[in-house]
Design a protein around this motif. Structure first.
Motif, mmCIF file in Angstrom:
data_model
loop_
_atom_site.group_PDB
_atom_site.id
_atom_site.type_symbol
_atom_site.label_atom_id
_atom_site.label_comp_id
_atom_site.label_asym_id
_atom_site.label_seq_id
_atom_site.Cartn_x
_atom_site.Cartn_y
_atom_site.Cartn_z
ATOM 1 N N ASN A 258 0.813 -1.208 0.000
ATOM 2 C CA ASN A 258 0.000 0.000 0.000
ATOM 3 C C ASN A 258 0.851 1.264 0.000
ATOM 4 N N GLY A 259 1.891 1.242 0.832
ATOM 5 C CA GLY A 259 2.795 2.398 0.884
ATOM 6 C C GLY A 259 3.417 2.648 -0.481
ATOM 7 N N LEU A 260 3.879 1.546 -1.078
ATOM 8 C CA LEU A 260 4.512 1.646 -2.403
ATOM 9 C C LEU A 260 3.524 2.219 -3.410
ATOM 10 N N LYS A 261 2.288 1.669 -3.349
ATOM 11 C CA LYS A 261 1.262 2.087 -4.301
ATOM 12 C C LYS A 261 1.021 3.598 -4.195
ATOM 13 N N GLN A 262 0.937 4.080 -2.945
ATOM 14 C CA GLN A 262 0.682 5.507 -2.753
ATOM 15 C C GLN A 262 1.827 6.377 -3.250
ATOM 16 N N ARG A 263 3.047 5.950 -2.963
ATOM 17 C CA ARG A 263 4.206 6.754 -3.398
ATOM 18 C C ARG A 263 4.292 6.799 -4.915
ATOM 19 N N VAL A 264 4.023 5.623 -5.527
ATOM 20 C CA VAL A 264 4.062 5.597 -7.001
ATOM 21 C C VAL A 264 2.941 6.480 -7.566
ATOM 22 N N ALA A 265 1.736 6.383 -6.964
ATOM 23 C CA ALA A 265 0.612 7.180 -7.457
ATOM 24 C C ALA A 265 0.918 8.663 -7.328
ATOM 25 N N THR A 266 1.491 9.073 -6.182
ATOM 26 C CA THR A 266 1.847 10.487 -5.994
ATOM 27 C C THR A 266 2.860 10.931 -7.041
ATOM 28 N N ALA A 267 3.879 10.077 -7.260
ATOM 29 C CA ALA A 267 4.907 10.414 -8.248
ATOM 30 C C ALA A 267 4.279 10.550 -9.639
ATOM 31 N N LEU A 268 3.351 9.612 -9.949
ATOM 32 C CA LEU A 268 2.673 9.650 -11.262
ATOM 33 C C LEU A 268 1.914 10.957 -11.434
ATOM 34 N N ASP A 269 1.143 11.343 -10.403
ATOM 35 C CA ASP A 269 0.355 12.581 -10.476
ATOM 36 C C ASP A 269 1.245 13.794 -10.691
ATOM 37 N N ALA A 270 2.330 13.833 -9.910
ATOM 38 C CA ALA A 270 3.224 14.988 -9.996
ATOM 39 C C ALA A 270 3.814 15.102 -11.397
ATOM 40 N N ARG A 271 4.305 13.942 -11.897
ATOM 41 C CA ARG A 271 4.939 13.953 -13.220
ATOM 42 C C ARG A 271 3.920 14.336 -14.302
ATOM 43 N N LYS A 272 2.718 13.813 -14.127
ATOM 44 C CA LYS A 272 1.671 14.072 -15.130
ATOM 45 C C LYS A 272 1.363 15.569 -15.191
ATOM 46 N N SER A 273 1.245 16.182 -14.013
ATOM 47 C CA SER A 273 0.884 17.595 -14.058
ATOM 48 C C SER A 273 2.046 18.435 -14.583
ATOM 49 N N THR A 274 3.284 18.021 -14.310
ATOM 50 C CA THR A 274 4.432 18.726 -14.915
ATOM 51 C C THR A 274 4.358 18.636 -16.435
ATOM 52 N N LEU A 275 4.116 17.388 -16.913
ATOM 53 C CA LEU A 275 4.067 17.200 -18.372
ATOM 54 C C LEU A 275 2.916 17.986 -18.989
ATOM 55 N N GLU A 276 1.784 18.062 -18.293
ATOM 56 C CA GLU A 276 0.648 18.835 -18.820
ATOM 57 C C GLU A 276 0.992 20.315 -18.930
ATOM 58 N N ASP A 277 1.659 20.810 -17.877
ATOM 59 C CA ASP A 277 2.069 22.220 -17.907
ATOM 60 C C ASP A 277 2.993 22.486 -19.087
ATOM 61 N N GLU A 278 3.941 21.561 -19.267
ATOM 62 C CA GLU A 278 4.896 21.735 -20.376
ATOM 63 C C GLU A 278 4.182 21.744 -21.717
ATOM 64 N N ALA A 279 3.236 20.789 -21.879
ATOM 65 C CA ALA A 279 2.509 20.691 -23.152
ATOM 66 C C ALA A 279 1.733 21.980 -23.424
ATOM 67 N N LEU A 280 1.109 22.521 -22.367
ATOM 68 C CA LEU A 280 0.330 23.750 -22.533
ATOM 69 C C LEU A 280 1.238 24.920 -22.918
ATOM 70 N N ALA A 281 2.393 24.984 -22.206
ATOM 71 C CA ALA A 281 3.330 26.073 -22.491
ATOM 72 C C ALA A 281 3.782 26.012 -23.950
ATOM 73 N N GLU A 282 4.060 24.785 -24.409
ATOM 74 C CA GLU A 282 4.527 24.596 -25.780
ATOM 75 C C GLU A 282 3.450 25.031 -26.779
ATOM 76 N N LYS A 283 2.207 24.639 -26.479
ATOM 77 C CA LYS A 283 1.093 24.977 -27.366
ATOM 78 C C LYS A 283 0.934 26.502 -27.455
ATOM 79 N N LEU A 284 0.976 27.144 -26.294
ATOM 80 C CA LEU A 284 0.824 28.605 -26.271
ATOM 81 C C LEU A 284 1.942 29.272 -27.057
ATOM 82 N N ALA A 285 3.161 28.746 -26.869
ATOM 83 C CA ALA A 285 4.301 29.347 -27.566
ATOM 84 C C ALA A 285 4.128 29.207 -29.080
ATOM 85 N N SER A 286 3.653 28.028 -29.499
ATOM 86 C CA SER A 286 3.544 27.811 -30.946
ATOM 87 C C SER A 286 2.394 28.592 -31.567
#
Ligand code: PHE
Length: 360
Positions: free
Chosen positions: A61-89
């Motif tokens: 369970n601990g592992l699952k939560q840490r992985v899920a948190t890491a996934l969420d964090a990475r996902k939102s970083t990638l979303e921000d990057e994608a949006l920034a790229e779109k706006l720039a283009s």
């Protein structure tokens, strides 16, 4: 390192390594999806002994939560990057100069413009538009217009002839738009009120003559049409065309085989420097021939001159353009010089209308 720690290290490394939203989704499915590695471990819990199950369950369970948190964090970083790229283009530099549209680059030739203006004014007076061919036969260009073979007027026209056809006839490039009078009367019954703009050809060239030029023919046939009507129509036309309340017109007695009486009309103007001012001064430019339709012309199209009469006129479009827009040399009209066209030409979006002033 325990297997669980090993798995966690691998999964977290995969999360960090995911470079796109697609990658991160693949990592999530591989870890937490229905058949993902962590889910499989959770499912295995059921088969374990109770004393084993508790600590292992907590660890997974601990592992699952840490992985899920890491996934969420990475996902939102990638979303921000994608949006920034779109706006720039998608940025638009609104300080860039406007690219001129081809529509604004193109120019309407002054002849076409004046042709439209003249048509518009006569259409407003209730005239309809008629047309005829540029290559005419002898009958329509001459004979039916009371110019029989051997008539001296044939020489005056400087006609361009074609070679003889098998039947001995010789087509001509029409020397005036008057043959359209004949074609109209052949095809339609009076009352008639037409104008016929078109190209005409004469073997002649100097400052005010070109071998090809343009005329507008006018023809009115009815039972009670007289010279006063003709004069009124022309006066109204010139006032509308030059956009003036008063115009200097001079009627000179003349001769055309197809009209009787015949007149030529000059427009009065002044030349001030390079500028031409209509309605002032004491210089004259001939722009028009006219008269009452000759009885022989009516007879040639089987109209009874005792029943019908009318008037006709032929205006030089090129001459009108010279006067209205102050272009001194007619030959420049056909020299295809782009600089000339840019200077004297009209915007393609500028349709002449009576209400807007015929030639704005
Ligand atoms: N066709 C004559 C010309 O070209 C002009 C004209 C037309 C004269 C109609 C009278 C009537 O010179």
């Amino acid at each position: 390192m325990s297997d669980l720690q090993q798995l966690e290290t691998e999964l977290l490394a995969a999360v960090t390594g995911a470079a796109t939203l697609k990658d991160i989704e693949a990592v999530r499915v591989n870890a937490l999806g229905k058949k993902g590695q962590v889910s499989v471990l959770m499912k295995g819990l059921g088969k374990m002994q109770p004393e084993e199950r508790k600590p292992f369950g907590q660890a997974v369970n601990g592992l699952k939560q840490r992985v899920a948190t890491a996934l969420d964090a990475r996902k939102s970083t990638l979303e921000d990057e994608a949006l920034a790229e779109k706006l720039a283009s998608e940025t638009t530099d609104i300080t860039l100069p406007v690219r001129p549209s081809p529509m604004l680059e193109g120019r309407i030739h002054p002849i076409s413009q004046v042709w439209e203006e003249v048509t518009e004014i006569f259409a407003d007076m209730g005239f309809s538009i008629a047309e005829g061919p540029d290559i005419e036969d002898d009958f329509h260009n001459f004979t039916a217009l009371n110019i029989p073979p051997e008539h001296p007027a044939r020489q005056e026209f400087d006609t361009f002839y074609f070679g003889k056809k098998e039947d001995g006839s010789r087509p001509v490039l029409r020397t005036h738009t008057s043959p359209v009078q004949i074609r109209t009367m052949e095809n339609e019954k009076p009352p008639l009120r037409i104008i016929a703009p078109g190209r005409v050809y004469r073997c002649d060239s100097d400052q005010t003559h070109t071998p090809m030029f343009h005329q507008v023919e006018g023809l009115v046939i009815d039972r009670e049409t007289h010279f006063g009507h003709l004069k009124w129509v022309l006066e109204e036309f010139f006032k509308a065309f030059f956009e003036l309340d008063d115009i200097k017109m001079r009627f000179r007695a003349s001769h055309f085989p197809f009209t009787e009486p015949s007149m030529e009309v000059d427009i009065g103007y002044a030349k001030v420097g390079d500028e031409i001012r209509i309605g002032e001064g004491n210089q004259w430019l001939e722009v028009l021939g006219c008269g009452m339709v000759h009885p022989n012309v009516l007879k040639s199209v089987n109209l009874d001159p005792d029943e019908y009469q009318g008037f006709a006129f032929g205006v030089g479009i090129d001459r009108l353009a010279m006067l209205k827009y102050g272009m001194p040399d007619l030959r420049a009209f056909f020299a295809a010089d782009l600089r000339w066209l840019r200077h004297y030409g009209f915007s393609s979006l500028n349709m002449p209308t009576i209400a807007g002033g015929s030639g704005v």
